[in-house]
Design a protein around this motif. Structure first.
Motif, PDB file in Angstrom:
ATOM      1  N   LEU A  87       0.756  -1.253   0.080  1.00 48.68           N
ATOM      2  CA  LEU A  87       0.116   0.055  -0.085  1.00 48.68           C
ATOM      3  C   LEU A  87       0.917   1.300   0.075  1.00 48.68           C
ATOM      4  O   LEU A  87       0.689   2.086  -0.942  1.00 48.68           O
ATOM      5  CB  LEU A  87      -1.205   0.026   1.263  1.00 48.68           C
ATOM      6  CG  LEU A  87      -1.565   1.243   1.670  1.00 48.68           C
ATOM      7  CD1 LEU A  87      -2.617   1.538   0.447  1.00 48.68           C
ATOM      8  CD2 LEU A  87      -2.328   1.192   2.787  1.00 48.68           C
ATOM      9  N   ASP A  88       1.781   1.296   0.756  1.00 44.92           N
ATOM     10  CA  ASP A  88       2.925   2.118   1.002  1.00 44.92           C
ATOM     11  C   ASP A  88       4.248   1.880   0.598  1.00 44.92           C
ATOM     12  O   ASP A  88       4.936   0.792   1.359  1.00 44.92           O
ATOM     13  CB  ASP A  88       2.839   2.923   2.261  1.00 44.92           C
ATOM     14  CG  ASP A  88       3.603   4.251   2.638  1.00 44.92           C
ATOM     15  OD1 ASP A  88       4.447   4.490   1.716  1.00 44.92           O
ATOM     16  OD2 ASP A  88       3.682   4.573   3.900  1.00 44.92           O
ATOM     17  N   TRP A  89       4.800   2.377  -0.689  1.00 43.12           N
ATOM     18  CA  TRP A  89       6.076   2.020  -0.859  1.00 43.12           C
ATOM     19  C   TRP A  89       7.052   2.298   0.175  1.00 43.12           C
ATOM     20  O   TRP A  89       8.503   1.840  -0.089  1.00 43.12           O
ATOM     21  CB  TRP A  89       6.463   2.535  -2.342  1.00 43.12           C
ATOM     22  CG  TRP A  89       5.874   1.435  -3.252  1.00 43.12           C
ATOM     23  CD1 TRP A  89       4.757   1.511  -4.174  1.00 43.12           C
ATOM     24  CD2 TRP A  89       6.508   0.332  -3.828  1.00 43.12           C
ATOM     25  NE1 TRP A  89       4.558   0.425  -5.025  1.00 43.12           N
ATOM     26  CE2 TRP A  89       5.746  -0.496  -4.656  1.00 43.12           C
ATOM     27  CE3 TRP A  89       7.572  -0.487  -3.314  1.00 43.12           C
ATOM     28  CZ2 TRP A  89       6.016  -1.652  -5.288  1.00 43.12           C
ATOM     29  CZ3 TRP A  89       7.748  -1.705  -3.991  1.00 43.12           C
ATOM     30  CH2 TRP A  89       6.998  -2.227  -4.727  1.00 43.12           C
ATOM     31  N   ASP A  93       7.338  -3.891   3.777  1.00 42.83           N
ATOM     32  CA  ASP A  93       6.953  -4.946   4.495  1.00 42.83           C
ATOM     33  C   ASP A  93       5.384  -4.818   5.176  1.00 42.83           C
ATOM     34  O   ASP A  93       5.133  -5.658   5.839  1.00 42.83           O
ATOM     35  CB  ASP A  93       7.911  -5.010   5.580  1.00 42.83           C
ATOM     36  CG  ASP A  93       9.331  -5.650   5.227  1.00 42.83           C
ATOM     37  OD1 ASP A  93       9.069  -6.800   4.754  1.00 42.83           O
ATOM     38  OD2 ASP A  93      10.151  -5.138   5.465  1.00 42.83           O
ATOM     39  N   GLY A  94       4.834  -3.628   4.959  1.00 38.86           N
ATOM     40  CA  GLY A  94       3.695  -3.446   5.487  1.00 38.86           C
ATOM     41  C   GLY A  94       2.446  -4.135   4.754  1.00 38.86           C
ATOM     42  O   GLY A  94       2.505  -4.931   4.242  1.00 38.86           O
ATOM     43  N   GLU A  95       1.237  -3.190   4.857  1.00 39.87           N
ATOM     44  CA  GLU A  95      -0.081  -3.784   4.359  1.00 39.87           C
ATOM     45  C   GLU A  95       0.190  -3.577   2.957  1.00 39.87           C
ATOM     46  O   GLU A  95       0.965  -2.859   2.271  1.00 39.87           O
ATOM     47  CB  GLU A  95      -1.066  -2.612   4.769  1.00 39.87           C
ATOM     48  CG  GLU A  95      -2.579  -3.035   4.279  1.00 39.87           C
ATOM     49  CD  GLU A  95      -3.429  -1.984   4.604  1.00 39.87           C
ATOM     50  OE1 GLU A  95      -4.850  -1.816   4.136  1.00 39.87           O
ATOM     51  OE2 GLU A  95      -3.022  -1.060   5.507  1.00 39.87           O
ATOM     52  N   THR A  96      -0.536  -4.560   2.227  1.00 35.94           N
ATOM     53  CA  THR A  96      -0.812  -4.823   0.788  1.00 35.94           C
ATOM     54  C   THR A  96      -1.921  -4.657   0.164  1.00 35.94           C
ATOM     55  O   THR A  96      -2.977  -4.484   0.828  1.00 35.94           O
ATOM     56  CB  THR A  96      -0.147  -6.186   0.153  1.00 35.94           C
ATOM     57  OG1 THR A  96      -0.995  -7.076   0.903  1.00 35.94           O
ATOM     58  CG2 THR A  96       1.340  -6.435   0.721  1.00 35.94           C
ATOM     59  N   ILE A  97      -1.870  -4.128  -1.206  1.00 36.77           N
ATOM     60  CA  ILE A  97      -3.340  -4.098  -1.940  1.00 36.77           C
ATOM     61  C   ILE A  97      -3.026  -4.956  -3.088  1.00 36.77           C
ATOM     62  O   ILE A  97      -1.700  -5.657  -3.534  1.00 36.77           O
ATOM     63  CB  ILE A  97      -3.393  -2.624  -2.571  1.00 36.77           C
ATOM     64  CG1 ILE A  97      -2.336  -2.325  -3.437  1.00 36.77           C
ATOM     65  CG2 ILE A  97      -3.589  -1.809  -1.319  1.00 36.77           C
ATOM     66  CD1 ILE A  97      -2.297  -0.954  -4.030  1.00 36.77           C
ATOM     67  N   ASP A  98      -4.089  -5.399  -3.531  1.00 38.98           N
ATOM     68  CA  ASP A  98      -4.210  -6.441  -4.915  1.00 38.98           C
ATOM     69  C   ASP A  98      -4.248  -5.458  -6.063  1.00 38.98           C
ATOM     70  O   ASP A  98      -4.949  -4.634  -6.302  1.00 38.98           O
ATOM     71  CB  ASP A  98      -5.485  -7.229  -4.799  1.00 38.98           C
ATOM     72  CG  ASP A  98      -5.263  -8.303  -3.785  1.00 38.98           C
ATOM     73  OD1 ASP A  98      -4.472  -8.499  -3.115  1.00 38.98           O
ATOM     74  OD2 ASP A  98      -6.365  -8.765  -3.181  1.00 38.98           O
ATOM     75  N   LEU A 205      -6.016   4.711   0.859  1.00 38.63           N
ATOM     76  CA  LEU A 205      -5.321   4.494  -0.348  1.00 38.63           C
ATOM     77  C   LEU A 205      -5.271   5.776  -1.159  1.00 38.63           C
ATOM     78  O   LEU A 205      -4.239   5.880  -2.033  1.00 38.63           O
ATOM     79  CB  LEU A 205      -6.347   3.540  -1.149  1.00 38.63           C
ATOM     80  CG  LEU A 205      -5.831   3.437  -2.882  1.00 38.63           C
ATOM     81  CD1 LEU A 205      -4.444   2.520  -2.861  1.00 38.63           C
ATOM     82  CD2 LEU A 205      -6.959   2.589  -3.426  1.00 38.63           C
ATOM     83  N   MET A 206      -5.840   6.766  -0.808  1.00 38.01           N
ATOM     84  CA  MET A 206      -5.900   8.196  -1.614  1.00 38.01           C
ATOM     85  C   MET A 206      -4.559   8.866  -1.629  1.00 38.01           C
ATOM     86  O   MET A 206      -4.090   9.683  -2.420  1.00 38.01           O
ATOM     87  CB  MET A 206      -6.951   8.982  -1.086  1.00 38.01           C
ATOM     88  CG  MET A 206      -7.259  10.236  -1.867  1.00 38.01           C
ATOM     89  SD  MET A 206      -8.770  11.042  -1.171  1.00 38.01           S
ATOM     90  CE  MET A 206      -8.982  12.217  -2.336  1.00 38.01           C
ATOM     91  N   ALA A 207      -3.826   8.600  -0.815  1.00 39.11           N
ATOM     92  CA  ALA A 207      -2.375   9.127  -0.553  1.00 39.11           C
ATOM     93  C   ALA A 207      -1.346   8.158  -1.133  1.00 39.11           C
ATOM     94  O   ALA A 207      -0.172   8.553  -1.144  1.00 39.11           O
ATOM     95  CB  ALA A 207      -2.086   9.382   0.815  1.00 39.11           C
ATOM     96  N   HIS A 208      -1.677   7.073  -1.884  1.00 36.41           N
ATOM     97  CA  HIS A 208      -0.896   6.186  -2.513  1.00 36.41           C
ATOM     98  C   HIS A 208      -1.253   5.704  -3.589  1.00 36.41           C
ATOM     99  O   HIS A 208      -0.986   4.416  -4.103  1.00 36.41           O
ATOM    100  CB  HIS A 208      -0.685   4.873  -1.537  1.00 36.41           C
ATOM    101  CG  HIS A 208      -0.383   5.443   0.104  1.00 36.41           C
ATOM    102  ND1 HIS A 208       1.009   5.569   0.266  1.00 36.41           N
ATOM    103  CD2 HIS A 208      -1.014   5.285   1.100  1.00 36.41           C
ATOM    104  CE1 HIS A 208       0.989   5.960   1.817  1.00 36.41           C
ATOM    105  NE2 HIS A 208      -0.087   5.802   2.229  1.00 36.41           N
TER     106      HIS A 208
END
Length: 515
Positions: A87-89, A93-98, A205-208
């Motif tokens: 989610l945040d590059w 190692d953090g949260e992911t998105i599909d 997500l709006m910031a990423h």
């Protein structure tokens, strides 16, 4: 509000075909004149070498593709999969998105690798567009796996929706060239409400969803797909995305084609002025082709728009053709010379007091179907571009720009001048840069294809992209044509040069011209 979008997707130019998808000047500066770039963004953290194996060692589960929206499921040669990305590059190692991907495997034996395609927008769905576009890339499909995806925030990749269908239709009554204080208040109230709606539905997500984030997603795709170099075909906004990728990963650049090139030296207002110039140029070319003088024809159309502004035209439905919808309808057929007769018919009908044809063109551009349902590509586009754009012109600044914009384009200038302040008005997330950083020293040659009659990405941007990529990197190929983009538009000269570059690695002479 029916905003005019910065760069529309390639598919916008094709849907009508019978046979068939800011503060700065447009005279933008040379490379090296930037004050900020992608490197200043928090999203620039997380290099390819530091990614966890949980990302780089993913095994994609390619299976059958489902229907997308009103489009039927593609044939069996197309397979779809889901890629996980951070989610945040800055926190790999953090949260992911599909992210939703689509692929057709190379048909021949002499496979080169994957060819990643982006069709513009920002906000275009690659998953739904690639199967349609594949017929234009049949030669490339022999030696490449054709691969596309829905960028983050688009379609099947956490796609955003900022408004309901009812709210979208209501916003089309807002005057995008306000003439009174009341119209101006309504215009900016609607603009601010759009951003708040995006924030409510999109959340973190709006910031990423920036172009930088998506460029990093691309390099993750490259690794997971097993390619040592990135082979890429970017169209319209996809050229900016390709330039940002080349800047971040110059050593990973393989064969990159950028067609319908965005001017990377222009800020938000500069892009709007570029488009005013580009669409007026295309309109002038259209008017000359009909035997009308460009100046006289533009004056006549501007007069028609003023009359519609004062008294919207009736249509075959209960809806009225407002000035806002008429402007969008005018823009639509300028994306392809093949659609100029459609524009002629629509203008003649409007002069006779019937707005039905221009309304149909506007609905097509706005992705509104017969049931009144709207697709959300423009929502995604606005969320992405407003995260990219650091500069936010004020209402006063937009008003100061109006005379210049009106001089550039008496038809489209007023709309695009107001849009400099309206597009990201009161946006809840800060922008990342004034202009994108695309310098790519050490990268392999990148082929830039410019069309002299391109309305949405005016030809001048091709040279500016070449300048900013750097000496020996950007190679220019010019087509003296009309419409948005060049490859697959009827020029054997363009198509053969692009195919030779992608299939044999043959770089054409810089400055080659196809007429």
């Amino acid at each position: 509000m029916a905003h005019f979008v910065r760069w529309t997707a390639l598919t916008a130019a094709a849907a009508l075909l019978v046979t068939g998808c800011s503060g700065g000047s447009s005279d933008g500066g040379e490379a090296g004149g930037k004050t900020s770039g992608t490197s200043s963004s928090p999203s620039s953290a997380g290099s390819a070498t530091s990614l966890p194996p949980s990302l780089t060692s993913q095994k994609l589960d390619w299976g059958g593709c489902e229907a997308v929206g009103d489009s039927p499921a593609p044939g069996d040669e197309w397979r779809c999969a889901t890629l996980k990305a951070p989610l945040d590059w800055a926190k790999p190692d953090g949260e992911t998105i599909d992210l939703a991907l689509i692929r057709s495997e190379a048909k021949g034996d002499d496979r080169i690798g994957s060819l990643l395609l982006n069709f513009g927008g920002p906000g275009s769905s690659g998953v739904s567009t690639l199967p349609w576009y594949a017929s234009s890339a049949s030669e490339l499909a022999e030696r490449y796996d054709l691969v596309s995806w829905d960028p983050r925030g688009v379609g099947g990749s956490e796609g955003v929706r900022c408004r309901s269908d009812k709210e979208i239709q209501a916003s089309e009554s807002v005057d995008i060239t306000p003439d009174t204080a009341a119209e101006e208040t309504a215009y900016f109230r609607d603009a601010g409400a759009f951003g708040k709606g995006c924030q409510k539905s999109t959340g973190a997500l709006m910031a990423h969803v920036s172009t930088t984030d998506t460029a990093r997603d691309m390099d993750l795709m490259r690794q997971v797909l097993g390619d040592s170099r990135m082979h890429y075909f970017g169209i319209s906004y996809g050229t900016e995305l390709g330039g940002v990728y080349a800047h971040l990963f110059p050593k990973h650049v393989g064969r990159l084609i950028l067609d319908a090139v965005v001017d990377p030296s222009a800020d938000a207002a500069g892009h709007a002025e570029n488009q005013a110039r580009g669409f007026q140029r295309a309109l002038n070319n259209y008017l000359e082709s009909t035997g009308q003088g460009a100046e006289e024809g533009s004056r006549k159309i501007a007069g028609l728009l003023k009359r519609i502004d004062a008294r919207p035209l009736p249509t075959s439905s209960e809806r009225k053709l407002t000035e806002t919808l008429a402007l969008i309808g005018l823009i639509r057929p300028l994306y392809s010379e093949a659609n100029w007769p459609t524009l002629t018919s629509a203008l003649e009908a409007a002069e006779e007091g019937d707005g039905t044809e221009l309304l149909a063109l506007a609905d097509d551009y706005n992705d509104r179907d017969a049931t009144g349902h709207y697709a959300t590509g423009t929502h995604s586009q606005r969320v992405i571009s407003c995260l990219d754009d650091k500069q936010r012109p004020t209402v006063e600044e937009a008003k100061r720009l109006l005379p210049r914009f009106e001089k550039v384009s008496p038809v489209f200038g007023p709309m695009l001048g107001w849009d400099t302040a309206g597009w990201c008005h009161d946006w809840p997330v800060a922008g990342q840069y004034d202009t994108p950083e695309v310098s790519a020293p050490g990268a392999a040659p990148i082929l830039l294809v410019g069309n002299t009659g391109d309305p949405a990405t005016p030809y001048e941007g091709t040279q500016r992209m070449a300048d900013e990529l750097g000496k020996g990197v950007g190679v220019m190929l010019t087509w003296k044509g009309e419409g948005h983009g060049a490859y697959g538009k009827g020029s054997d000269c363009v198509d053969s040069a692009v195919n030779a570059y992608l299939l044999q690695g043959t770089v054409p002479k810089d400055g080659k011209v196809c007429s």
